[in-house]
Design a protein around this motif. Structure first.
Motif, PDB file in Angstrom:
ATOM      1  N   PHE A 172     -11.801  -5.230 -22.212  1.00 19.57           N
ATOM      2  CA  PHE A 172     -11.423  -4.512 -23.427  1.00 19.57           C
ATOM      3  C   PHE A 172     -10.263  -3.543 -23.175  1.00 19.57           C
ATOM      4  CE2 PHE A 172     -15.369  -4.718 -26.387  1.00 19.57           C
ATOM      5  CZ  PHE A 172     -15.510  -6.073 -26.132  1.00 19.57           C
ATOM      6  N   LYS A 182      -6.798  -1.995 -22.812  1.00 18.22           N
ATOM      7  CA  LYS A 182      -5.554  -2.383 -23.477  1.00 18.22           C
ATOM      8  C   LYS A 182      -4.456  -2.651 -22.454  1.00 18.22           C
ATOM      9  CE  LYS A 182      -6.429  -0.110 -27.904  1.00 18.22           C
ATOM     10  NZ  LYS A 182      -7.240  -1.169 -28.355  1.00 18.22           N
ATOM     11  N   SER A 194      -5.178  -7.375 -25.117  1.00 19.73           N
ATOM     12  CA  SER A 194      -6.187  -7.222 -24.062  1.00 19.73           C
ATOM     13  C   SER A 194      -6.573  -8.603 -23.540  1.00 19.73           C
ATOM     14  CB  SER A 194      -7.441  -6.508 -24.591  1.00 19.73           C
ATOM     15  OG  SER A 194      -8.176  -7.350 -25.465  1.00 19.73           O
ATOM     16  N   HIS A 221      -8.896 -10.282 -26.108  1.00 22.92           N
ATOM     17  CA  HIS A 221      -8.203 -10.964 -27.207  1.00 22.92           C
ATOM     18  C   HIS A 221      -7.720 -12.355 -26.771  1.00 22.92           C
ATOM     19  CE1 HIS A 221      -7.874  -6.929 -29.028  1.00 22.92           C
ATOM     20  NE2 HIS A 221      -7.611  -7.560 -30.174  1.00 22.92           N
ATOM     21  N   ASP A 224      -6.007  -7.752 -35.434  1.00 26.72           N
ATOM     22  CA  ASP A 224      -6.757  -6.516 -35.197  1.00 26.72           C
ATOM     23  C   ASP A 224      -6.640  -6.158 -33.720  1.00 26.72           C
ATOM     24  OD1 ASP A 224      -8.941  -4.581 -34.735  1.00 26.72           O
ATOM     25  OD2 ASP A 224      -9.489  -5.093 -36.792  1.00 26.72           O
ATOM     26  N   LYS A 225      -6.286  -4.933 -33.438  1.00 24.10           N
ATOM     27  CA  LYS A 225      -6.072  -4.499 -32.047  1.00 24.10           C
ATOM     28  C   LYS A 225      -7.363  -4.152 -31.319  1.00 24.10           C
ATOM     29  CE  LYS A 225      -1.704  -5.000 -32.510  1.00 24.10           C
ATOM     30  NZ  LYS A 225      -1.199  -6.305 -32.175  1.00 24.10           N
ATOM     31  N   ASN A 226      -8.487  -4.118 -32.032  1.00 24.02           N
ATOM     32  CA  ASN A 226      -9.760  -3.738 -31.437  1.00 24.02           C
ATOM     33  C   ASN A 226     -10.384  -4.935 -30.715  1.00 24.02           C
ATOM     34  OD1 ASN A 226     -12.528  -3.161 -30.982  1.00 24.02           O
ATOM     35  ND2 ASN A 226     -12.572  -1.733 -32.704  1.00 24.02           N
ATOM     36  N   VAL A 231     -13.681  -6.315 -32.151  1.00 25.93           N
ATOM     37  CA  VAL A 231     -13.461  -7.167 -33.329  1.00 25.93           C
ATOM     38  C   VAL A 231     -13.035  -8.559 -32.867  1.00 25.93           C
ATOM     39  CG1 VAL A 231     -12.059  -7.516 -35.404  1.00 25.93           C
ATOM     40  CG2 VAL A 231     -12.959  -5.241 -34.869  1.00 25.93           C
TER      41      VAL A 231
END
Length: 147
Positions: A16, A18, A30, A33, A52-54, A57
């Motif tokens: 997770f 970044k 990340s 992602h 979405d950058k989270n 999510v």
């Protein structure tokens, strides 16, 4: 000694964390992602993962993508490749090397016994810890850049 919590001083070990990761022409925020995007060949689903950058999510979205038929055969090598790419970053490489010879164990309580070891009372830490083993393998393979 073992490092078992990928947060705090060791949050950089988490997928997770970044950091820009390139996968098949797209740049993700990340490892999580990029890994979730790798689950599918569908370009639209991959683009949704970029919206979405989270990373949490992204993980949830990745559970709903049209899974590629060879996923179980390729997921370990994809994770290894993404983690290796992450630690080509000079600062992250230094942080990983600073973990020395400590065992890296991705302890969790969400029953992930493939990538980590779940320490809940049901699982009792019997997981494979593949993420921790990949991190250790990458640590063993990387070297300080020559000046």
């Amino acid at each position: 000694m073992a490092i078992t919590n990928f947060s705090g001083d060791y949050k950089f070990l988490s997928n997770f964390f970044k950091c820009e990761i390139e996968y098949e022409g797209d740049v993700y925020p990340s490892v999580e992602h990029a890994f979730q995007a790798a689950k599918t060949f569908d370009r639209d689903e991959r683009k949704r993962l970029l919206s979405d950058k989270n990373p949490l999510v992204a993980k949830r979205v990745g559970r709903k993508v049209k899974l590629r038929s060879d996923w179980e055969e390729v997921k370990y090598n994809i994770m290894y490749t993404l983690v290796l790419q992450k630690f080509k970053n000079d600062e992250l490489r230094r942080l990983l090397l600073d973990t020395g010879t400590n065992k890296l164990i991705e302890e969790n309580n969400w029953h992930d016994n493939y990538w980590g070891k779940c320490i809940c009372t049901e699982c009792n830490g019997d997981g494979k810890n593949n993420l921790g083993l990949i991190l250790q393998k990458v640590r063993d393979e990387i070297v300080e850049p020559s000046g």
